[in-house]
Design a protein around this motif. Structure first.
Motif, PDB file in Angstrom:
ATOM      1  N   GLY A 113     -39.902   4.327 -57.886  1.00 46.58           N
ATOM      2  CA  GLY A 113     -38.788   4.956 -58.809  1.00 46.58           C
ATOM      3  C   GLY A 113     -39.214   5.959 -59.841  1.00 46.58           C
ATOM      4  N   MET A 114     -38.646   6.882 -60.378  1.00 47.93           N
ATOM      5  CA  MET A 114     -39.218   7.812 -60.853  1.00 47.93           C
ATOM      6  C   MET A 114     -38.534   7.782 -62.227  1.00 47.93           C
ATOM      7  N   ALA A 115     -38.149   8.815 -62.870  1.00 43.85           N
ATOM      8  CA  ALA A 115     -37.849   9.446 -64.702  1.00 43.85           C
ATOM      9  C   ALA A 115     -36.917   8.777 -64.931  1.00 43.85           C
ATOM     10  N   GLY A 116     -35.730   8.863 -63.456  1.00 42.41           N
ATOM     11  CA  GLY A 116     -34.547   8.322 -64.338  1.00 42.41           C
ATOM     12  C   GLY A 116     -33.613   9.510 -64.870  1.00 42.41           C
ATOM     13  N   LEU A 117     -34.630  10.462 -65.682  1.00 46.01           N
ATOM     14  CA  LEU A 117     -34.000  11.136 -66.364  1.00 46.01           C
ATOM     15  C   LEU A 117     -32.499  12.472 -66.145  1.00 46.01           C
ATOM     16  N   LEU A 118     -32.371  12.589 -64.368  1.00 48.55           N
ATOM     17  CA  LEU A 118     -31.563  13.345 -64.009  1.00 48.55           C
ATOM     18  C   LEU A 118     -31.113  12.328 -62.728  1.00 48.55           C
ATOM     19  N   GLY A 119     -29.879  12.062 -62.106  1.00 48.99           N
ATOM     20  CA  GLY A 119     -28.926  11.153 -61.423  1.00 48.99           C
ATOM     21  C   GLY A 119     -29.636  11.500 -60.091  1.00 48.99           C
ATOM     22  N   HIS A 120     -29.993  12.321 -59.355  1.00 44.54           N
ATOM     23  CA  HIS A 120     -30.222  12.179 -58.280  1.00 44.54           C
ATOM     24  C   HIS A 120     -31.572  11.433 -57.263  1.00 44.54           C
ATOM     25  N   SER A 121     -31.714  11.768 -56.379  1.00 41.05           N
ATOM     26  CA  SER A 121     -32.171  11.057 -55.170  1.00 41.05           C
ATOM     27  C   SER A 121     -32.335  11.453 -54.263  1.00 41.05           C
ATOM     28  N   THR A 122     -33.901  11.687 -54.424  1.00 40.62           N
ATOM     29  CA  THR A 122     -34.503  12.619 -52.635  1.00 40.62           C
ATOM     30  C   THR A 122     -35.186  11.239 -51.537  1.00 40.62           C
ATOM     31  N   SER A 123     -35.230  12.063 -50.393  1.00 37.07           N
ATOM     32  CA  SER A 123     -36.454  11.881 -49.069  1.00 37.07           C
ATOM     33  C   SER A 123     -37.036  12.811 -49.094  1.00 37.07           C
ATOM     34  N   PHE A 124     -38.282  12.093 -48.279  1.00 32.24           N
ATOM     35  CA  PHE A 124     -39.163  12.972 -47.019  1.00 32.24           C
ATOM     36  C   PHE A 124     -39.000  11.844 -46.072  1.00 32.24           C
ATOM     37  N   ALA A 125     -38.595  11.205 -46.015  1.00 36.16           N
ATOM     38  CA  ALA A 125     -38.827  10.324 -45.038  1.00 36.16           C
ATOM     39  C   ALA A 125     -37.911  11.013 -44.506  1.00 36.16           C
ATOM     40  N   ARG A 126     -36.425  11.606 -44.650  1.00 43.08           N
ATOM     41  CA  ARG A 126     -35.393  12.300 -43.685  1.00 43.08           C
ATOM     42  C   ARG A 126     -36.066  13.761 -43.898  1.00 43.08           C
ATOM     43  N   ARG A 127     -36.793  14.656 -43.504  1.00 44.24           N
ATOM     44  CA  ARG A 127     -37.116  15.675 -43.073  1.00 44.24           C
ATOM     45  C   ARG A 127     -36.207  17.162 -43.091  1.00 44.24           C
ATOM     46  N   ARG A 128     -35.767  18.154 -43.879  1.00 42.68           N
ATOM     47  CA  ARG A 128     -35.503  19.506 -43.220  1.00 42.68           C
ATOM     48  C   ARG A 128     -35.702  20.495 -43.895  1.00 42.68           C
ATOM     49  N   MET A 129     -36.498  21.187 -43.427  1.00 41.47           N
ATOM     50  CA  MET A 129     -37.271  22.633 -44.059  1.00 41.47           C
ATOM     51  C   MET A 129     -36.201  23.016 -44.971  1.00 41.47           C
ATOM     52  N   ASN A 130     -36.327  24.059 -46.028  1.00 38.39           N
ATOM     53  CA  ASN A 130     -35.797  24.486 -47.051  1.00 38.39           C
ATOM     54  C   ASN A 130     -36.572  25.340 -47.127  1.00 38.39           C
ATOM     55  N   LEU A 131     -35.905  27.443 -46.725  1.00 40.30           N
ATOM     56  CA  LEU A 131     -36.840  28.290 -47.331  1.00 40.30           C
ATOM     57  C   LEU A 131     -36.174  29.689 -47.804  1.00 40.30           C
ATOM     58  N   GLY A 132     -36.194  29.715 -48.464  1.00 34.51           N
ATOM     59  CA  GLY A 132     -35.894  31.255 -48.766  1.00 34.51           C
ATOM     60  C   GLY A 132     -35.325  31.938 -49.971  1.00 34.51           C
ATOM     61  N   TYR A 133     -35.673  33.002 -50.160  1.00 32.27           N
ATOM     62  CA  TYR A 133     -34.910  33.482 -51.500  1.00 32.27           C
ATOM     63  C   TYR A 133     -33.732  33.342 -52.416  1.00 32.27           C
ATOM     64  N   ARG A 134     -34.383  33.116 -53.115  1.00 38.38           N
ATOM     65  CA  ARG A 134     -32.927  32.503 -54.098  1.00 38.38           C
ATOM     66  C   ARG A 134     -32.740  33.626 -55.211  1.00 38.38           C
ATOM     67  N   ARG A 135     -31.145  34.000 -55.765  1.00 37.46           N
ATOM     68  CA  ARG A 135     -31.240  34.533 -56.806  1.00 37.46           C
ATOM     69  C   ARG A 135     -30.448  33.046 -57.565  1.00 37.46           C
ATOM     70  N   ALA A 136     -30.728  32.988 -59.067  1.00 35.10           N
ATOM     71  CA  ALA A 136     -29.846  31.973 -59.898  1.00 35.10           C
ATOM     72  C   ALA A 136     -29.456  32.945 -61.406  1.00 35.10           C
ATOM     73  N   ARG A 137     -28.452  32.125 -61.124  1.00 36.51           N
ATOM     74  CA  ARG A 137     -27.605  31.554 -62.785  1.00 36.51           C
ATOM     75  C   ARG A 137     -27.311  31.142 -63.494  1.00 36.51           C
ATOM     76  N   MET A 138     -28.598  31.168 -64.384  1.00 40.77           N
ATOM     77  CA  MET A 138     -27.854  29.919 -65.301  1.00 40.77           C
ATOM     78  C   MET A 138     -26.154  29.426 -66.067  1.00 40.77           C
TER      79      MET A 138
END
Length: 440
Positions: free
Chosen positions: A349-374
């Motif tokens: 369990g983590m802070a619960g300040l946002l609603g998502h959950s993540t897994s390192f057991a189900r691994r998938r590499m995400n890699l690359g440059y990004r542009r982000a618009r606020m």
């Protein structure tokens, strides 16, 4: 400015760039040379090793994410009071993305813009004379990029070295070193690169041994002569990195939260902000006197149990977020969610300040440059503003939650990736690592 500059690069990843760079830094420092190191590209692990080997703060230089003005300013500042600026490339010398000339993210962009020679390290295992053809291609591929010298790596024998050297001789490329196959033990690695410098049990001794090894097989005097003068002046109106997210910034800083770019912290301090480090792994809460909390990336998936048990940290973070901005990047974003599943499949369990959950057991590499618009005003900038950065993680989102998205993302070539991250109240987060504000 009296400093000279040199780029260490290679035809591909795994050729020995980092080993050579760290060895050169340690060996030259041992000779009394004031050498500053930089990493070309978005790598926050190598810079810590550079700093340990050189005894001077490291930095990143990125031709895609940073404007030319910002690049010039950072290089000029790094060269202050230095004899040599040693820049380690990423991947292969010409590897970047499809982009306007000079903005691909490749180390070759920096070499061409600033007229810096390249010291190319080549893994010669498995071939001999054929490497002359490879080096001919690198020497002539881009007339703006000069290969100034070559270091042969993983040489099998004196006969092997001589065969390569004789084949390369007609090209006029000086061979400045030949490192044998029985090199010292490599620095330990994990899924995002080297084990962090601060976690290495005997880093000083390892770097000293590496420096002695490189000094034995590489001509240090020739390397210094190869470097070219840096004729860069800091721009009068320097490029903008990322403005400080607050005046007093509580910064999570330990083995679980260490992926923060040195140039960002330097820019925040230069902008008048005060950085207040705290350690979640030591169960420390964000300092109450801060007006913003920043949770950088790192390796929370390796410390899930300790973070889940850090009741003082989690309770303090929740109190802080009730009235003041909290932002999480990558690993920090994971900790802001409901929970993290570690490699063994155990949920923490983590802070619960946002609603998502993540897994390192189900691994998938995400890699690359990004542009982000606020998408809303927040610690990263005003709604509608753009940032450039990157994404690099193996975690997967198992439950996206129902929060409003943090930003709209596109990749480095402009392909839209859609909404990303989350925001709720004063809390924002995503897997996006910010490098610099986008400038026209």
């Amino acid at each position: 400015m009296t400093a000279s500059g040199l780029i260490v690069s290679a035809p591909r990843s795994g050729s020995g760039k980092t080993t050579l760079t760290l060895g050169l830094l340690a060996a030259l420092r041992g000779r009394g040379v004031a050498v500053t190191a930089a990493k070309a590209g978005p790598d926050y692990i190598d810079t810590a090793f550079h700093a340990a080997a050189s005894g001077r703060a490291g930095l990143n230089l990125d031709s895609w994410a940073m404007s030319p003005a910002l690049l010039d300013t950072l290089m000029a500042e790094a060269a202050l009071d230095a004899d040599l600026l040693l820049i380690e490339g990423a991947m292969g010398l010409f590897d970047g993305i499809e982009a306007p000339p000079g903005r691909s993210g490749a180390g070759a962009d920096i070499a061409a813009r600033h007229g810096l020679p390249v010291l190319l390290i080549v893994d010669v295992s498995g071939a001999s004379q054929s490497h002359a053809a490879l080096l001919r291609g690198f020497a002539t591929h881009d007339p703006k990029v000069r290969i100034g010298g070559v270091v042969l790596n993983r040489v099998g024998s004196e006969r092997h070295r001589r065969m390569v050297a004789d084949a390369v001789a007609p090209l006029g490329l000086p061979i400045l070193g030949a490192i044998p196959r029985d090199a010292p033990p490599a620095l330990p690695e994990r899924h995002l690169g080297l084990v962090q410098a601060e976690e290495h049990p005997a880093l000083g001794a390892a770097l000293a041994a590496l420096g002695e090894h490189i000094a034995r097989y590489v001509d240090l005097d020739a390397v210094r002569r190869l470097a070219a003068p840096l004729g860069i002046a800091a721009a009068q109106v320097p490029g903008v990195a990322v403005p400080p997210p607050g005046q007093r910034i509580a910064l999570a800083r330990d083995a679980a939260f260490s992926f923060v770019y040195p140039h960002l912290l330097a820019a925040w301090r230069r902008g008048g902000a005060e950085i207040l480090p705290f350690s979640p792994l030591a169960d420390e809460a964000p300092p109450d006197c801060a007006d913003c909390c920043w949770l950088p990336g790192g390796y929370p998936e390796l410390h899930g149990g300790r973070l889940a048990a850090a009741s003082g940290f989690l309770a303090g973070l929740r109190r802080f977020a009730a009235a003041r901005p909290v932002h999480g990047e990558c690993g920090g974003h994971m900790v802001l969610g409901e929970g993290i599943e570690d490699a063994a499949g155990q949920r923490h369990g983590m802070a619960g300040l946002l609603g998502h959950s993540t897994s390192f057991a189900r691994r998938r590499m995400n890699l690359g440059y990004r542009r982000a618009r606020m998408l809303a005003d927040g610690p990263m900038g005003r709604a509608g503003s753009w940032l450039r950065g990157h994404e690099f993680h193996y975690a997967t989102v198992t439950d996206p939650g129902r929060d409003m998205p943090f930003a709209l993302l596109s990749d480095g070539t402009g392909r839209e990736l859609g909404p990303a991250g989350g925001r709720r109240g004063f809390v924002t987060g995503s897997f996006f690592h910010a490098i610099a504000r986008e400038e026209a």
